[in-house]
Write a protein that holds these residues in place. Structure first.
Motif, mmCIF file in Angstrom:
data_model
loop_
_atom_site.group_PDB
_atom_site.id
_atom_site.type_symbol
_atom_site.label_atom_id
_atom_site.label_comp_id
_atom_site.label_asym_id
_atom_site.label_seq_id
_atom_site.Cartn_x
_atom_site.Cartn_y
_atom_site.Cartn_z
ATOM 1 N N GLY A 34 -24.377 -22.852 -16.579
ATOM 2 C CA GLY A 34 -23.223 -23.096 -15.735
ATOM 3 C C GLY A 34 -22.023 -22.244 -16.089
ATOM 4 N N GLY A 35 -21.224 -22.060 -15.108
ATOM 5 C CA GLY A 35 -19.905 -21.505 -15.291
ATOM 6 C C GLY A 35 -19.853 -20.027 -15.613
ATOM 7 N N LEU A 36 -18.678 -19.650 -16.051
ATOM 8 C CA LEU A 36 -18.382 -18.256 -16.335
ATOM 9 C C LEU A 36 -19.203 -17.724 -17.499
ATOM 10 N N ARG A 37 -19.438 -18.540 -18.482
ATOM 11 C CA ARG A 37 -20.184 -18.095 -19.655
ATOM 12 C C ARG A 37 -21.607 -17.672 -19.291
ATOM 13 N N GLY A 38 -22.274 -18.439 -18.457
ATOM 14 C CA GLY A 38 -23.629 -18.099 -18.033
ATOM 15 C C GLY A 38 -23.661 -16.841 -17.188
ATOM 16 N N ARG A 39 -22.711 -16.722 -16.248
ATOM 17 C CA ARG A 39 -22.669 -15.528 -15.402
ATOM 18 C C ARG A 39 -22.363 -14.290 -16.216
ATOM 19 N N LEU A 40 -21.438 -14.403 -17.173
ATOM 20 C CA LEU A 40 -21.108 -13.263 -18.030
ATOM 21 C C LEU A 40 -22.300 -12.859 -18.883
ATOM 22 N N GLY A 41 -23.023 -13.832 -19.392
ATOM 23 C CA GLY A 41 -24.207 -13.532 -20.202
ATOM 24 C C GLY A 41 -25.260 -12.785 -19.408
ATOM 25 N N TRP A 42 -25.556 -13.240 -18.192
ATOM 26 C CA TRP A 42 -26.557 -12.552 -17.373
ATOM 27 C C TRP A 42 -26.067 -11.178 -16.939
ATOM 28 N N PHE A 43 -24.759 -11.013 -16.722
ATOM 29 C CA PHE A 43 -24.216 -9.697 -16.398
ATOM 30 C C PHE A 43 -24.442 -8.726 -17.554
ATOM 31 N N LEU A 44 -24.195 -9.196 -18.778
ATOM 32 C CA LEU A 44 -24.388 -8.332 -19.939
ATOM 33 C C LEU A 44 -25.866 -7.989 -20.152
#
Length: 63
Positions: A34-44
């Motif tokens: 969830g949230g920004l942390r998950g999206r940032l992780g998948w982006f990286l």
């Protein structure tokens, strides 16, 4: 089949489907990061894969 019975059966089935959809949505939300942390992780992760699989640069030779 009488039209009133058909309408009632349709309403019952529609209610069952709505309940099933709600359960599915709740289960999916519990599974996904969830949230920004998950999206940032998948982006990286995606960025790292693009950097690793970058084709080598070929320098033109003048013979």
């Amino acid at each position: 089949m009488h039209s009133d019975i058909h309408r009632e059966l349709h309403a019952l089935r529609a209610a069952d489907l709505r309940t099933e959809v709600d359960r599915f949505r709740l289960a999916r939300e519990a599974r996904t990061p969830g949230g920004l942390r998950g999206r940032l992780g998948w982006f990286l992760v995606g960025l790292g894969l693009r950097l690793v699989h970058r084709p080598p640069v070929h320098v033109a030779r003048i013979a």
